[in-house]
Design a protein around this motif. Sequence first.
Motif, mmCIF file in Angstrom:
data_model
loop_
_atom_site.group_PDB
_atom_site.id
_atom_site.type_symbol
_atom_site.label_atom_id
_atom_site.label_comp_id
_atom_site.label_asym_id
_atom_site.label_seq_id
_atom_site.Cartn_x
_atom_site.Cartn_y
_atom_site.Cartn_z
ATOM 1 N N VAL A 210 48.843 42.393 -5.141
ATOM 2 C CA VAL A 210 49.216 41.833 -6.602
ATOM 3 C C VAL A 210 50.889 41.345 -6.314
ATOM 4 N N GLN A 211 51.562 42.363 -5.827
ATOM 5 C CA GLN A 211 53.015 42.026 -5.597
ATOM 6 C C GLN A 211 53.341 40.778 -4.723
ATOM 7 N N GLU A 212 52.418 40.690 -3.528
ATOM 8 C CA GLU A 212 52.741 39.385 -2.717
ATOM 9 C C GLU A 212 52.371 38.297 -3.299
ATOM 10 N N ARG A 213 51.226 38.369 -4.222
ATOM 11 C CA ARG A 213 50.906 37.072 -4.877
ATOM 12 C C ARG A 213 51.807 36.509 -5.699
ATOM 13 N N GLN A 214 52.554 37.602 -6.375
ATOM 14 C CA GLN A 214 53.848 37.097 -7.307
ATOM 15 C C GLN A 214 54.640 36.388 -6.680
ATOM 16 N N ILE A 215 55.008 37.323 -5.407
ATOM 17 C CA ILE A 215 56.061 36.742 -4.457
ATOM 18 C C ILE A 215 55.738 35.169 -4.171
ATOM 19 N N LEU A 216 54.513 34.916 -3.689
ATOM 20 C CA LEU A 216 54.100 33.714 -3.330
ATOM 21 C C LEU A 216 54.234 32.657 -4.572
ATOM 22 N N ALA A 217 53.707 33.013 -5.570
ATOM 23 C CA ALA A 217 53.759 32.366 -6.829
ATOM 24 C C ALA A 217 55.055 31.722 -6.963
ATOM 25 N N LYS A 218 56.334 32.637 -6.694
ATOM 26 C CA LYS A 218 57.663 32.116 -7.195
ATOM 27 C C LYS A 218 58.128 31.327 -5.950
ATOM 28 N N ALA A 219 57.744 31.884 -4.734
ATOM 29 C CA ALA A 219 58.373 30.889 -3.730
ATOM 30 C C ALA A 219 57.540 29.590 -3.456
ATOM 31 N N MET A 220 56.368 29.631 -3.900
ATOM 32 C CA MET A 220 55.280 28.291 -3.555
ATOM 33 C C MET A 220 54.673 28.021 -4.800
ATOM 34 N N PRO A 221 55.221 27.673 -5.939
ATOM 35 C CA PRO A 221 54.425 27.385 -7.177
ATOM 36 C C PRO A 221 53.404 26.263 -6.897
ATOM 37 N N SER A 222 53.750 25.528 -5.967
ATOM 38 C CA SER A 222 53.004 24.153 -5.904
ATOM 39 C C SER A 222 51.508 24.277 -5.230
ATOM 40 N N LEU A 223 51.577 25.643 -4.555
ATOM 41 C CA LEU A 223 50.097 25.767 -4.078
ATOM 42 C C LEU A 223 49.310 26.321 -5.036
ATOM 43 N N ALA A 224 48.047 26.036 -4.649
ATOM 44 C CA ALA A 224 46.853 26.611 -5.891
ATOM 45 C C ALA A 224 46.610 28.130 -5.749
ATOM 46 N N ASP A 225 46.494 28.844 -6.742
ATOM 47 C CA ASP A 225 46.224 30.218 -6.716
ATOM 48 C C ASP A 225 45.392 30.764 -5.825
ATOM 49 N N THR A 226 44.257 29.944 -5.528
ATOM 50 C CA THR A 226 43.170 30.341 -4.669
ATOM 51 C C THR A 226 43.676 30.358 -3.326
ATOM 52 N N VAL A 227 44.617 29.417 -3.184
ATOM 53 C CA VAL A 227 44.936 29.307 -1.688
ATOM 54 C C VAL A 227 46.059 30.376 -1.402
ATOM 55 N N ARG A 228 46.920 30.576 -2.416
ATOM 56 C CA ARG A 228 47.973 31.574 -2.251
ATOM 57 C C ARG A 228 47.233 33.158 -2.311
ATOM 58 N N GLU A 229 46.069 33.360 -2.913
ATOM 59 C CA GLU A 229 45.329 34.394 -2.915
ATOM 60 C C GLU A 229 44.806 34.692 -1.526
ATOM 61 N N ALA A 230 44.131 33.507 -0.970
ATOM 62 C CA ALA A 230 43.583 33.782 0.322
ATOM 63 C C ALA A 230 44.589 33.916 1.517
ATOM 64 N N LEU A 231 45.459 33.538 1.535
ATOM 65 C CA LEU A 231 46.775 33.686 2.206
ATOM 66 C C LEU A 231 47.129 35.165 2.265
#
Length: 307
Positions: A210-231
């Motif tokens: 959950v925390q890493e998804r939050q980190i990615l959401a702030k670092a790369m908001p342009s990526l789709a949620d599904t892509v960030r979750e898969a990463l």
Amino acid sequence: MKYSIKDIFNIPVKESLCVEGRPQTDNPFIPEVDSDYVFRKEILSDVLSWYMMGANDGLYLTGPTGSGKSSIVLQTAARLNIPVMVVTGHSRLETPELVGHHVIVNNSMEYVYGPLAMAMKEGHWFLLDEIDLLDPATAAGLNGIVEGRPLTIPEKGGEVIKPAPGFRFIATANTAGSGDRSGLYQGTLRQNGAFLDRFWMVEVDYPDEVQERQILAKAMPSLADTVREALVSYANEIRKLFIKGEIEVTFSTRTLVRWAKLVYLFRPASAEGKNPIIHALDRALGYRAEPESREALHELAQRVFGG
């Protein structure tokens, strides 16, 4: 002055919880605030508790590479307006590099204070990264400093520097000072037990999903949620293989953020028939792996992300 912990760290705690900080100044040693930084409540709680307890113990943050040991210190200091003197440890680091030494200025010898002496004189935090790379004898020579005793400089006529209010000694390392059994951190050394006894020990692991998804959401908001979750899911699968000893490389949170940025950068590669996920993966992590491990990275990526 007092700051609201909820407001300045953006974590869910009571409004009444406050921490002592300093007024805003233009001191160049105050770290810059990273507005995208995500604080982990459990680690921040340890750091603030240590800070408020006083200067009789150092703080030793241990954990895998890229887990956020240094960043939690710097971002905490940034929000409290505390200057930080940062030094990266290495096997040849000696006390004069930290305390000070004579240099030639205009054909005469002049004593220049080192970062540790400056931190003590000014009441700054002193952060020694990679402290387990130090020669144990050099580290043990800092025993008195860690627990708040004065520093004597014989080369400057026996000058005694008493730690100014606010001075704190902080160390980070990939090991807890007892050596590295994993073989991952070449050059780390077993440290003196008396030296380690002067620290609060805090373990900093990788953030949860959950925390890493939050980190990615702030670092790369342009990526789709599904892509960030898969990463994030993929990174955790690689960590499991690493723990089992089936692969010699693993994902730090730092590497995960780098991968996400590269995935976005290499989106046009799909028009050339390349898979941007794998193209980015190799540049973020894969090229550090042995050929067999790199092949395993690719196979798992194909299963997780498809073509």
